[in-house]
Design a protein around this motif. Structure first.
Motif, PDB file in Angstrom:
ATOM      1  N   SER A 219      17.730   9.952 -43.616  1.00  0.00           N
ATOM      2  CA  SER A 219      17.010   8.791 -43.087  1.00  0.00           C
ATOM      3  C   SER A 219      15.722   8.540 -43.872  1.00  0.00           C
ATOM      4  N   VAL A 220      15.057   9.636 -44.284  1.00  0.00           N
ATOM      5  CA  VAL A 220      13.846   9.490 -45.098  1.00  0.00           C
ATOM      6  C   VAL A 220      14.194   8.855 -46.448  1.00  0.00           C
ATOM      7  N   LEU A 221      15.289   9.337 -47.035  1.00  0.00           N
ATOM      8  CA  LEU A 221      15.689   8.812 -48.340  1.00  0.00           C
ATOM      9  C   LEU A 221      16.085   7.339 -48.249  1.00  0.00           C
ATOM     10  N   LYS A 222      16.765   6.995 -47.182  1.00  0.00           N
ATOM     11  CA  LYS A 222      17.183   5.601 -47.030  1.00  0.00           C
ATOM     12  C   LYS A 222      15.951   4.700 -46.896  1.00  0.00           C
ATOM     13  N   ALA A 223      14.970   5.152 -46.136  1.00  0.00           N
ATOM     14  CA  ALA A 223      13.735   4.366 -45.979  1.00  0.00           C
ATOM     15  C   ALA A 223      13.044   4.206 -47.337  1.00  0.00           C
ATOM     16  N   LYS A 224      13.075   5.275 -48.129  1.00  0.00           N
ATOM     17  CA  LYS A 224      12.438   5.203 -49.452  1.00  0.00           C
ATOM     18  C   LYS A 224      13.194   4.224 -50.362  1.00  0.00           C
ATOM     19  N   ALA A 225      14.534   4.267 -50.291  1.00  0.00           N
ATOM     20  CA  ALA A 225      15.339   3.353 -51.108  1.00  0.00           C
ATOM     21  C   ALA A 225      15.050   1.905 -50.708  1.00  0.00           C
ATOM     22  N   LEU A 226      14.940   1.646 -49.416  1.00  0.00           N
ATOM     23  CA  LEU A 226      14.685   0.278 -48.952  1.00  0.00           C
ATOM     24  C   LEU A 226      13.291  -0.178 -49.387  1.00  0.00           C
ATOM     25  N   ASP A 227      12.347   0.753 -49.373  1.00  0.00           N
ATOM     26  CA  ASP A 227      10.996   0.433 -49.831  1.00  0.00           C
ATOM     27  C   ASP A 227      11.005   0.065 -51.327  1.00  0.00           C
ATOM     28  N   LEU A 228      11.752   0.855 -52.120  1.00  0.00           N
ATOM     29  CA  LEU A 228      11.857   0.540 -53.550  1.00  0.00           C
ATOM     30  C   LEU A 228      12.543  -0.805 -53.762  1.00  0.00           C
ATOM     31  N   MET A 229      13.563  -1.086 -52.954  1.00  0.00           N
ATOM     32  CA  MET A 229      14.259  -2.375 -53.090  1.00  0.00           C
ATOM     33  C   MET A 229      13.314  -3.535 -52.765  1.00  0.00           C
ATOM     34  N   THR A 230      12.426  -3.320 -51.788  1.00  0.00           N
ATOM     35  CA  THR A 230      11.439  -4.361 -51.467  1.00  0.00           C
ATOM     36  C   THR A 230      10.525  -4.584 -52.671  1.00  0.00           C
ATOM     37  N   LYS A 231      10.029  -3.467 -53.257  1.00  0.00           N
ATOM     38  CA  LYS A 231       9.125  -3.584 -54.409  1.00  0.00           C
ATOM     39  C   LYS A 231       9.819  -4.256 -55.594  1.00  0.00           C
ATOM     40  N   MET A 232      11.108  -4.001 -55.751  1.00  0.00           N
ATOM     41  CA  MET A 232      11.864  -4.569 -56.882  1.00  0.00           C
ATOM     42  C   MET A 232      12.401  -5.966 -56.566  1.00  0.00           C
ATOM     43  N   ASN A 233      12.098  -6.434 -55.335  1.00  0.00           N
ATOM     44  CA  ASN A 233      12.541  -7.768 -54.932  1.00  0.00           C
ATOM     45  C   ASN A 233      14.073  -7.909 -54.905  1.00  0.00           C
ATOM     46  N   ILE A 234      14.754  -6.879 -54.418  1.00  0.00           N
ATOM     47  CA  ILE A 234      16.219  -6.936 -54.290  1.00  0.00           C
ATOM     48  C   ILE A 234      16.673  -6.502 -52.888  1.00  0.00           C
ATOM     49  N   LEU A 235      15.745  -6.551 -51.924  1.00  0.00           N
ATOM     50  CA  LEU A 235      16.073  -6.045 -50.585  1.00  0.00           C
ATOM     51  C   LEU A 235      17.246  -6.792 -49.944  1.00  0.00           C
ATOM     52  N   GLU A 236      17.337  -8.096 -50.223  1.00  0.00           N
ATOM     53  CA  GLU A 236      18.413  -8.872 -49.586  1.00  0.00           C
ATOM     54  C   GLU A 236      19.795  -8.510 -50.153  1.00  0.00           C
ATOM     55  N   LEU A 237      19.812  -7.645 -51.190  1.00  0.00           N
ATOM     56  CA  LEU A 237      21.085  -7.313 -51.835  1.00  0.00           C
ATOM     57  C   LEU A 237      21.625  -5.938 -51.431  1.00  0.00           C
ATOM     58  N   VAL A 238      21.080  -5.330 -50.372  1.00  0.00           N
ATOM     59  CA  VAL A 238      21.469  -3.950 -50.004  1.00  0.00           C
ATOM     60  C   VAL A 238      22.972  -3.710 -49.987  1.00  0.00           C
ATOM     61  N   ASP A 239      23.721  -4.671 -49.433  1.00  0.00           N
ATOM     62  CA  ASP A 239      25.157  -4.438 -49.233  1.00  0.00           C
ATOM     63  C   ASP A 239      26.029  -5.042 -50.319  1.00  0.00           C
ATOM     64  N   ARG A 240      25.391  -5.577 -51.366  1.00  0.00           N
ATOM     65  CA  ARG A 240      26.177  -6.186 -52.441  1.00  0.00           C
ATOM     66  C   ARG A 240      26.708  -5.135 -53.409  1.00  0.00           C
ATOM     67  N   LEU A 241      27.821  -5.472 -54.047  1.00  0.00           N
ATOM     68  CA  LEU A 241      28.335  -4.651 -55.138  1.00  0.00           C
ATOM     69  C   LEU A 241      27.717  -5.146 -56.442  1.00  0.00           C
ATOM     70  N   PRO A 242      27.625  -4.266 -57.469  1.00  0.00           N
ATOM     71  CA  PRO A 242      27.029  -4.697 -58.738  1.00  0.00           C
ATOM     72  C   PRO A 242      27.669  -5.970 -59.308  1.00  0.00           C
ATOM     73  N   SER A 243      28.990  -6.134 -59.124  1.00  0.00           N
ATOM     74  CA  SER A 243      29.663  -7.316 -59.690  1.00  0.00           C
ATOM     75  C   SER A 243      29.253  -8.616 -58.986  1.00  0.00           C
ATOM     76  N   GLU A 244      28.559  -8.505 -57.858  1.00  0.00           N
ATOM     77  CA  GLU A 244      28.228  -9.708 -57.084  1.00  0.00           C
ATOM     78  C   GLU A 244      26.804 -10.210 -57.328  1.00  0.00           C
ATOM     79  N   VAL A 245      26.104  -9.629 -58.298  1.00  0.00           N
ATOM     80  CA  VAL A 245      24.703 -10.023 -58.533  1.00  0.00           C
ATOM     81  C   VAL A 245      24.457 -10.229 -60.020  1.00  0.00           C
ATOM     82  N   SER A 246      23.240 -10.709 -60.357  1.00  0.00           N
ATOM     83  CA  SER A 246      22.932 -10.981 -61.768  1.00  0.00           C
ATOM     84  C   SER A 246      22.583  -9.697 -62.521  1.00  0.00           C
ATOM     85  N   GLY A 247      22.539  -9.796 -63.855  1.00  0.00           N
ATOM     86  CA  GLY A 247      22.155  -8.652 -64.682  1.00  0.00           C
ATOM     87  C   GLY A 247      20.751  -8.168 -64.381  1.00  0.00           C
TER      88      GLY A 247
END
Ligand SMILES: Nc1ncnc2c1ncn2[C@@H]1O[C@H](COP(=O)(O)OP(=O)(O)OP(=O)(O)O)[C@@H](O)[C@H]1O
Ligand SMILES: [Mg+2]
Length: 250
Positions: free
Chosen positions: A120-148
């Protein structure tokens, strides 16, 4: 000058192709310092990727030594090397290297699950990093479904989730358009400003100006080594770098 975090001593690497041995790294001595943003430049085939792989323990040298702080990587067995690599190195590849059938969140968590177990700690950290990287809305996407650019930001989150001592990036913007490249470089610059040591391979002058030191490789040797003055702006660095590169083959 700050302390040495990675050291290469009399480093050689050659590859066997058929019956001939092809030398690629030909006697490199190099000290990289904590907190630096070091860029490796040089023409195609000069050995940039090979050097980065050797420094990160992804490739084994033919001769010579690699030290991560006081750890002799060159004399470790594979199991020990894997442990040390997890602690020291976060790696970002030109082609992202995400696992295609895992979501963005799962991709970021791969290296974290190998080390610690409080999910749970790791997941919270991953979500925090995704927020910083501006990709939080993509949590459930597969790599083929997003841009480079989004894939590369995911791959950077994966590279830093274990707080590695050094982030290594091999042409991280090589497959990106200019706005995605700028976003990736901004993240690396911000990480460096927070103290993260970074080593990046690039062909691009603009990207290289994010660094404070440039190593120039030619035929598997260090041909030149440039440190920018602390107070140089990006524009001033660009002038300095273009002058330094004049006459070099890159
Ligand atoms: N696994 C391998 N087997 C055989 N030769 C290899 C291998 N990896 C790299 N080489 C050779 O080593 C040389 C240096 O390769 P390397 O990928 O390090 O160059 P580079 O500077 O990163 O080039 P580029 O800018 O094109 O990425 C090249 O001549 C390449 O063909
Ligand atoms: Mg390369």
């Amino acid at each position: 000058m700050s302390e040495v975090i990675i050291q290469a001593k009399a480093l050689y690497k050659s590859y066997q192709t058929g019956h001939t041995e092809v030398p690629v790294i030909n006697g490199i001595n190099l000290s990289l310092h904590r907190g630096d943003f070091t860029v490796i430049m040089g023409s195609s085939g000069s050995g940039k990727s090979t050097l980065l792989y050797l420094l990160s323990g992804l490739e084994v040298p033919s001769q010579g030594e690699i030290w991560l702080e006081d750890k002799p990587v060159h004399s470790m067995d594979e199991a020990m090397m894997t442990l040390i690599r997890r602690e020291y190195i976060g790696f970002v590849f030109q082609d992202f290297n995400l696992v295609p059938n895992l979501t963005f969140l799962e991709n970021i968590l791969i290296p974290a699950y190998l080390v610690k177990n409080d999910r749970s700690v790791l997941k919270a950290k991953a979500l925090d990093l995704m927020t910083k990287m501006n990709i939080l809305e993509l949590v459930d996407r597969l790599p083929s479904e997003v841009s480079g650019g989004q894939q590369q930001r995911c791959s950077m989150a994966r590279a830093i989730i274990n707080d590695p001592k050094v982030v290594m990036a091999d042409e991280p913007t090589g497959n990106l358009n200019s706005s995605s490249s700028a976003a990736v470089l901004d993240i690396l610059t911000e990480l460096n400003q927070q103290g993260q040591s970074i080593v990046m391979v690039t062909h691009e002058v603009k990207s290289a100006c994010r660094a404070n030191r440039i190593i120039f490789l030619k035929d598997g040797q260090i041909e030149d080594d440039l440190s920018f003055a602390d107070d140089q702006s990006i524009e001033e660095k660009e002038v300095t770098l273009l002058q330094w590169l004049a006459g070099k083959d890159w």
